[in-house]
Design a protein around this motif. Structure first.
Motif, PDB file in Angstrom:
ATOM      1  N   ALA A 131      -3.470  70.667 -13.011  1.00 21.89           N
ATOM      2  CA  ALA A 131      -4.564  69.693 -13.051  1.00 21.89           C
ATOM      3  C   ALA A 131      -4.845  69.201 -14.463  1.00 21.89           C
ATOM      4  N   ASP A 132      -4.814  67.890 -14.633  1.00 18.22           N
ATOM      5  CA  ASP A 132      -5.151  67.230 -15.907  1.00 18.22           C
ATOM      6  C   ASP A 132      -4.444  67.849 -17.111  1.00 18.22           C
ATOM      7  N   THR A 133      -3.197  68.244 -16.933  1.00  9.82           N
ATOM      8  CA  THR A 133      -2.439  68.869 -18.011  1.00  9.82           C
ATOM      9  C   THR A 133      -1.292  67.964 -18.426  1.00  9.82           C
ATOM     10  N   TYR A 134      -1.150  67.812 -19.736  1.00  5.53           N
ATOM     11  CA  TYR A 134      -0.131  66.939 -20.310  1.00  5.53           C
ATOM     12  C   TYR A 134       0.694  67.734 -21.308  1.00  5.53           C
ATOM     13  N   ARG A 135       1.978  67.409 -21.372  1.00  4.98           N
ATOM     14  CA  ARG A 135       2.816  68.047 -22.381  1.00  4.98           C
ATOM     15  C   ARG A 135       3.379  66.970 -23.281  1.00  4.98           C
ATOM     16  N   ILE A 136       3.427  67.312 -24.551  1.00  5.10           N
ATOM     17  CA  ILE A 136       3.930  66.406 -25.578  1.00  5.10           C
ATOM     18  C   ILE A 136       4.956  67.180 -26.387  1.00  5.10           C
ATOM     19  N   PRO A 137       6.149  66.627 -26.578  1.00  2.00           N
ATOM     20  CA  PRO A 137       7.125  67.314 -27.424  1.00  2.00           C
ATOM     21  C   PRO A 137       6.540  67.540 -28.824  1.00  2.00           C
ATOM     22  N   SER A 138       6.675  68.755 -29.325  1.00  2.00           N
ATOM     23  CA  SER A 138       6.106  69.093 -30.635  1.00  2.00           C
ATOM     24  C   SER A 138       6.569  68.144 -31.732  1.00  2.00           C
ATOM     25  N   CYS A 139       7.807  67.665 -31.626  1.00  2.00           N
ATOM     26  CA  CYS A 139       8.329  66.759 -32.658  1.00  2.00           C
ATOM     27  C   CYS A 139       7.622  65.407 -32.655  1.00  2.00           C
ATOM     28  N   GLN A 140       6.898  65.080 -31.581  1.00  2.00           N
ATOM     29  CA  GLN A 140       6.173  63.816 -31.487  1.00  2.00           C
ATOM     30  C   GLN A 140       4.698  63.952 -31.836  1.00  2.00           C
ATOM     31  N   VAL A 141       4.254  65.161 -32.123  1.00  2.00           N
ATOM     32  CA  VAL A 141       2.838  65.387 -32.435  1.00  2.00           C
ATOM     33  C   VAL A 141       2.634  65.172 -33.931  1.00  2.00           C
TER      34      VAL A 141
ATOM     35  N   THR B 298       4.221  75.781 -26.510  1.00  2.16           N
ATOM     36  CA  THR B 298       5.124  76.566 -25.676  1.00  2.16           C
ATOM     37  C   THR B 298       6.342  76.973 -26.494  1.00  2.16           C
ATOM     38  N   PRO B 299       7.019  78.039 -26.092  1.00  5.62           N
ATOM     39  CA  PRO B 299       8.215  78.476 -26.806  1.00  5.62           C
ATOM     40  C   PRO B 299       9.349  77.443 -26.764  1.00  5.62           C
ATOM     41  N   ASP B 300       9.318  76.565 -25.745  1.00  2.00           N
ATOM     42  CA  ASP B 300      10.382  75.574 -25.633  1.00  2.00           C
ATOM     43  C   ASP B 300      10.071  74.248 -26.328  1.00  2.00           C
ATOM     44  N   GLY B 301       9.054  74.233 -27.201  1.00  3.30           N
ATOM     45  CA  GLY B 301       8.823  73.087 -28.076  1.00  3.30           C
ATOM     46  C   GLY B 301       7.900  72.005 -27.564  1.00  3.30           C
ATOM     47  N   TYR B 302       6.900  72.379 -26.794  1.00  6.79           N
ATOM     48  CA  TYR B 302       5.918  71.405 -26.317  1.00  6.79           C
ATOM     49  C   TYR B 302       4.516  71.843 -26.711  1.00  6.79           C
TER      50      TYR B 302
END
Length: 94
Positions: A44-54, A76-80
């Motif tokens: 619910a209302d959750t978004y992921r953004i690649p860490s390299c784009q932050v 996250t460990p996988d880069g988000y």
């Protein structure tokens, strides 16, 4: 009350209302940024953004939302960067 006291009170109220308006605008803009830059996931209302784009601005928006209790976030460990929008004020969690 004297005219000077009235002016001081009116100025203080105007500044308070301006601060509240600025806070609302910043919160809405930050939410819109997360929704537009992030990829919505099944939670619910959750978004992921690649860490390299932050970038710094996005990070500031995420921190603002977390500080005002409008979001929680973690990396996250996988880069988000995961951001869940919602009401996370202490009173609402009780």
């Amino acid at each position: 009350m004297s005219e000077t006291t009235d002016k001081i009170i009116m100025r203080a109220l105007a500044e308070k209302f301006a601060d509240e308006r600025a806070h609302r605008i910043a919160t809405i803009a930050a939410q819109e940024l997360i929704e537009s830059e992030g990829e919505r996931i099944d939670e619910a209302d959750t978004y992921r953004i690649p860490s390299c784009q932050v970038d710094e601005h996005t990070l500031d928006c995420i921190q603002h939302l977390c500080w005002v209790g409008e979001a929680v976030s973690h990396e996250t460990p996988d880069g988000y960067v995961m951001v869940q929008l919602g009401d996370f004020m202490l009173g609402s969690l009780a």
